[in-house]
Scaffold this active site. Structure first.
Site, short mmCIF file in Angstrom:
data_model
loop_
_atom_site.label_atom_id
_atom_site.label_comp_id
_atom_site.label_asym_id
_atom_site.label_seq_id
_atom_site.Cartn_x
_atom_site.Cartn_y
_atom_site.Cartn_z
N ASN A 115 0.95 -1.25 0.07
CA ASN A 115 -0.04 0.00 0.06
C ASN A 115 0.94 1.19 -0.10
O ASN A 115 2.23 1.27 0.06
CB ASN A 115 -0.90 0.10 1.25
CG ASN A 115 -2.35 0.37 0.82
OD1 ASN A 115 -2.49 1.17 0.03
ND2 ASN A 115 -3.25 -0.27 1.73
N ASP A 167 -2.32 3.31 5.11
CA ASP A 167 -3.12 2.93 3.71
C ASP A 167 -2.63 3.82 2.75
O ASP A 167 -1.63 3.79 2.35
CB ASP A 167 -4.78 3.18 4.15
CG ASP A 167 -5.63 2.25 3.44
OD1 ASP A 167 -5.29 1.89 2.13
OD2 ASP A 167 -6.43 1.71 4.15
#
Length: 257
Positions: A115, A167
């Site tokens: 990510n 994230d």
């Protein structure tokens, strides 16, 4: 459309994880889906036309692409993950694909949830995170802009002591790295030396991806996740997209090719 609030959506045959515009093809993108990388175009009937450009030999069944973007030279980078996050399997991989390549090149493996891909404004540093609760780390790499090769992997931020799992990410003109703190309702900004500079709040628990936009690239758009079965009285805006004014502009995203 930020000025009018109008929005459109399209549905594809596979889950779509990441996209970048295609140079010379207005209204078209390259994207990572479940089975590989695709050239994607939006149809008027609300569906996506997707033509494969590079397949992926997944380490296991039940995998898909996740986060991805182009480097400053227009190469597309994207990672894969196992849909069963609880398994914690280190079968995730990171690929790159350039214009004229016959297939995607495997660059890194031994990942769980790759990510947070981003590239510094000069393109010479690549950032990558792993969102899995057992990892929660962001790494920096030296990046050869001529060959598209990362090297000298090092820990940039250990996010285990910080609120939220790493994230999706974005880069600003100061070379600072913005990353969503999933589960914490925050978007963090880290300086090039890995120092936490500030954290902005969003009214949901799971911000997932951030991107600079608007005419001056000074609006930070943040997407969020609405998990199945949550109490919406607790998070009525879960799944929404938010616009923040962070006080700094972002770096334009390169098109593929």
């Amino acid at each position: 459309h930020a000025a009018t609030g109008a929005h459109r959506s399209w549905t594809g045959d596979e889950m779509l994880a990441c996209i970048a515009p295609r140079a010379g093809h207005p209204g078209e993108w390259i994207g990572g889906m479940e089975s590989g990388l695709f050239a994607i175009a939006a149809r008027d009937d609300g569906t996506l036309a997707a033509s494969p450009v590079a397949g992926a030999v997944h380490a296991e069944r039940g995998m898909r692409f996740n986060d991805g973007r182009c480097d400053r030279q227009g190469r597309f980078w994207a990672g894969t993950m196992l849909l069963d996050l609880a398994a914690g399997a280190r079968v995730g991989r990171l690929y790159s694909y350039g214009k004229g390549d016959s297939n995607a090149a495997l660059r890194l493996d031994d990942l769980i949830v790759p990510n947070g891909l981003a590239f510094s404004p000069d393109g010479r540093t690549m950032y990558l995170s792993d969102s899995h609760p057992s990892v929660q780390a962001v790494w920096a790499f030296d990046y050869d802009t001529d060959t598209g090769t990362p090297s000298n992997r090092r820990l940039f931020v250990d996010m285990k002591p910080l609120p939220g799992r790493p994230d999706g990410a974005a880069m600003d003109v100061d070379g600072c790295y913005w990353i969503c703190g999933n589960d914490a309702g925050l978007v963090h900004r880290f300086t090039p030396d890995g120092r936490l500079d500030r954290s902005l709040e969003v009214p949901v628990k799971k911000p997932a991806m951030c991107a600079f936009g608007g005419p001056a690239l000074d609006t930070l758009f943040v997407t969020s996740i609405r998990p199945g079965g949550i109490d919406l009285s607790d998070q009525p805006l879960a799944g929404g997209v938010f616009a923040l004014r962070p006080g700094v502009a972002g770096v334009p995203e390169p098109a593929f090719g």
